[in-house]
Scaffold this motif. Structure first.
Motif, short mmCIF file in Angstrom:
data_model
loop_
_atom_site.label_atom_id
_atom_site.label_comp_id
_atom_site.label_asym_id
_atom_site.label_seq_id
_atom_site.Cartn_x
_atom_site.Cartn_y
_atom_site.Cartn_z
N ILE A 149 5.65 -1.89 7.55
CA ILE A 149 5.40 -2.99 6.63
C ILE A 149 4.45 -4.02 7.25
N LEU A 150 4.77 -4.45 8.47
CA LEU A 150 4.03 -5.54 9.08
C LEU A 150 2.65 -5.12 9.55
N LYS A 151 2.56 -3.95 10.17
CA LYS A 151 1.31 -3.55 10.79
C LYS A 151 0.40 -2.78 9.85
N ASP A 152 0.97 -1.77 9.19
CA ASP A 152 0.12 -0.86 8.42
C ASP A 152 -0.14 -1.33 6.99
N ILE A 153 0.72 -2.13 6.45
CA ILE A 153 0.54 -2.53 5.05
C ILE A 153 0.11 -3.99 4.95
N VAL A 154 0.94 -4.90 5.46
CA VAL A 154 0.66 -6.32 5.28
C VAL A 154 -0.62 -6.73 5.99
N GLN A 155 -0.71 -6.44 7.29
CA GLN A 155 -1.87 -6.90 8.06
C GLN A 155 -3.14 -6.16 7.67
N ARG A 156 -3.05 -4.84 7.55
CA ARG A 156 -4.26 -4.06 7.26
C ARG A 156 -4.86 -4.44 5.91
N ASN A 157 -4.00 -4.76 4.94
CA ASN A 157 -4.47 -5.06 3.59
C ASN A 157 -4.50 -6.56 3.29
N ASN A 158 -4.17 -7.35 4.33
CA ASN A 158 -4.19 -8.81 4.19
C ASN A 158 -3.35 -9.26 3.00
N LEU A 159 -2.16 -8.69 2.89
CA LEU A 159 -1.26 -9.06 1.79
C LEU A 159 -0.49 -10.31 2.17
N ARG A 160 -0.40 -11.22 1.23
CA ARG A 160 0.26 -12.50 1.51
C ARG A 160 1.68 -12.57 0.97
N ASP A 161 1.97 -11.78 -0.05
CA ASP A 161 3.27 -11.88 -0.70
C ASP A 161 4.17 -10.73 -0.24
N VAL A 162 4.82 -10.92 0.90
CA VAL A 162 5.67 -9.87 1.47
C VAL A 162 6.88 -9.62 0.59
N ASP A 163 7.41 -10.68 -0.03
CA ASP A 163 8.55 -10.50 -0.93
C ASP A 163 8.20 -9.58 -2.09
N LEU A 164 7.02 -9.77 -2.67
CA LEU A 164 6.58 -8.90 -3.76
C LEU A 164 6.45 -7.46 -3.28
N LEU A 165 5.87 -7.27 -2.11
CA LEU A 165 5.73 -5.93 -1.55
C LEU A 165 7.09 -5.26 -1.40
N GLU A 166 8.07 -5.98 -0.86
CA GLU A 166 9.39 -5.39 -0.67
C GLU A 166 10.07 -5.05 -1.99
N ARG A 167 9.83 -5.87 -2.99
CA ARG A 167 10.41 -5.58 -4.31
C ARG A 167 9.80 -4.31 -4.90
N ALA A 217 -1.55 0.56 -1.18
CA ALA A 217 -1.41 0.18 0.23
C ALA A 217 -0.28 0.96 0.89
N CYS A 218 0.80 1.18 0.14
CA CYS A 218 1.94 1.94 0.68
C CYS A 218 1.60 3.40 0.90
N THR A 219 0.85 4.00 -0.02
CA THR A 219 0.48 5.40 0.15
C THR A 219 -0.56 5.56 1.26
N THR A 220 -1.46 4.60 1.39
CA THR A 220 -2.45 4.65 2.47
C THR A 220 -1.77 4.57 3.83
N ALA A 221 -0.65 3.84 3.90
CA ALA A 221 0.11 3.73 5.14
C ALA A 221 1.09 4.88 5.31
N TYR A 222 1.07 5.86 4.39
CA TYR A 222 1.94 7.03 4.43
C TYR A 222 3.43 6.67 4.40
N LEU A 223 3.74 5.60 3.67
CA LEU A 223 5.15 5.33 3.39
C LEU A 223 5.61 6.19 2.22
N PHE A 224 4.72 6.38 1.26
CA PHE A 224 4.99 7.24 0.11
C PHE A 224 3.88 8.25 -0.08
N TYR A 225 4.22 9.38 -0.69
CA TYR A 225 3.23 10.31 -1.21
C TYR A 225 3.22 10.17 -2.74
N LYS A 226 2.04 9.98 -3.30
CA LYS A 226 1.91 9.92 -4.76
C LYS A 226 1.56 11.31 -5.28
N ILE A 227 2.37 11.81 -6.20
CA ILE A 227 2.17 13.14 -6.75
C ILE A 227 1.74 13.01 -8.21
#
Length: 226
Positions: free
Chosen positions: A22-40, A80-90
């Motif tokens: 979350i912190l390294k591959d998604i938030v920082q790489r994509n410069n996401l500011r709303d971590v709460d939204l990401l977690e939801r 951002a989540c699929t780019t970080a390989y947290l999920f695979y989109k099918i």
């Protein structure tokens, strides 16, 4: 959606891995500011493993949680989540129209143990976990994986590699004649001769009409190319 972590050394390890992603591959790489939204959004996707959904489904859910967000923002966070390989989109494909569909994909988590540590409920959602296991195995074996839509029915997976192709329907148990009919019925309108499988936890063999049924353990032990 607040994510509550389970206790224990292995879950703690997975929790740490999740936080690192979350912190390294998604938030920082994509410069996401709303971590709460990401977690939801991640929580929604984890809950919906193996179920088709769209960005609008998530925006409606977030609205019920008093969070107003656009479909584009949801899609950006999911990408951002699929780019970080947290999920695979099918993606889904229309088997009768022979084309990929641009909405209502399925998402599968890279490690269902991570889902248990982050979201929990794997034991309750065993049907979703079985789908996740089969999807990861197909990807591991080098298949291109899509979901098949045929009329009002849906095939869980179409696996293709070179000139090889097969169809796979995954369910927890074939516990009644109605369940057997439902799971095998999806193949009725698919007229080609590629292998067609139904995979479940059942020990009895329900194969019929050229459709092969396997217990999931045996299915995962089949030769590398189905």
């Amino acid at each position: 959606m607040n994510l509550h972590f389970q206790e224990g050394p292995s879950r703690q390890y997975l929790q740490d891995m999740y936080n690192s992603v979350i912190l390294k591959d998604i938030v920082q790489r994509n410069n996401l500011r709303d971590v709460d939204l990401l977690e939801r959004i991640i929580g929604y996707a984890l809950n919906s493993i193996g179920h088709v959904f769209s960005a609008s489904n998530i925006t409606k859910y977030l609205k019920s949680e008093h969070r107003k967000v656009s479909n584009d923002t949801v899609l950006n966070y999911l990408n951002a989540c699929t780019t970080a390989y947290l999920f695979y989109k099918i993606p889904r494909q229309d088997l009768l129209g022979k084309k990929l569909l641009s909405i209502n994909e399925k998402y599968y988590v890279v490690d269902h143990g991570l889902r248990e540590a982050v979201y929990g409920h794997n034991a309750r959602d065993i049907d979703q976990i079985l789908e996740n296991i089969v999807c990861l195995e197909l990807l591991r074996r080098g298949y291109t994986v899509t979901i098949g839509k045929t009329g009002n029915f849906e095939v869980d997976f179409i696996a293709e590699k070179g000139n090889k192709k097969c169809y796979i329907q995954v369910t927890y148990l074939l516990a009644s004649p109605e369940t057997v009919e439902r799971e095998f019925r999806v193949y009725k309108d698919i007229k080609d001769n590629y292998p067609k499988y139904v995979v479940s936890m059942d020990e009895l063999d329900f194969s019929h009409d050229g459709i092969q049924h396997y217990n999931i353990r045996k299915f995962l032990q089949l030769p590398h190319d189905y």
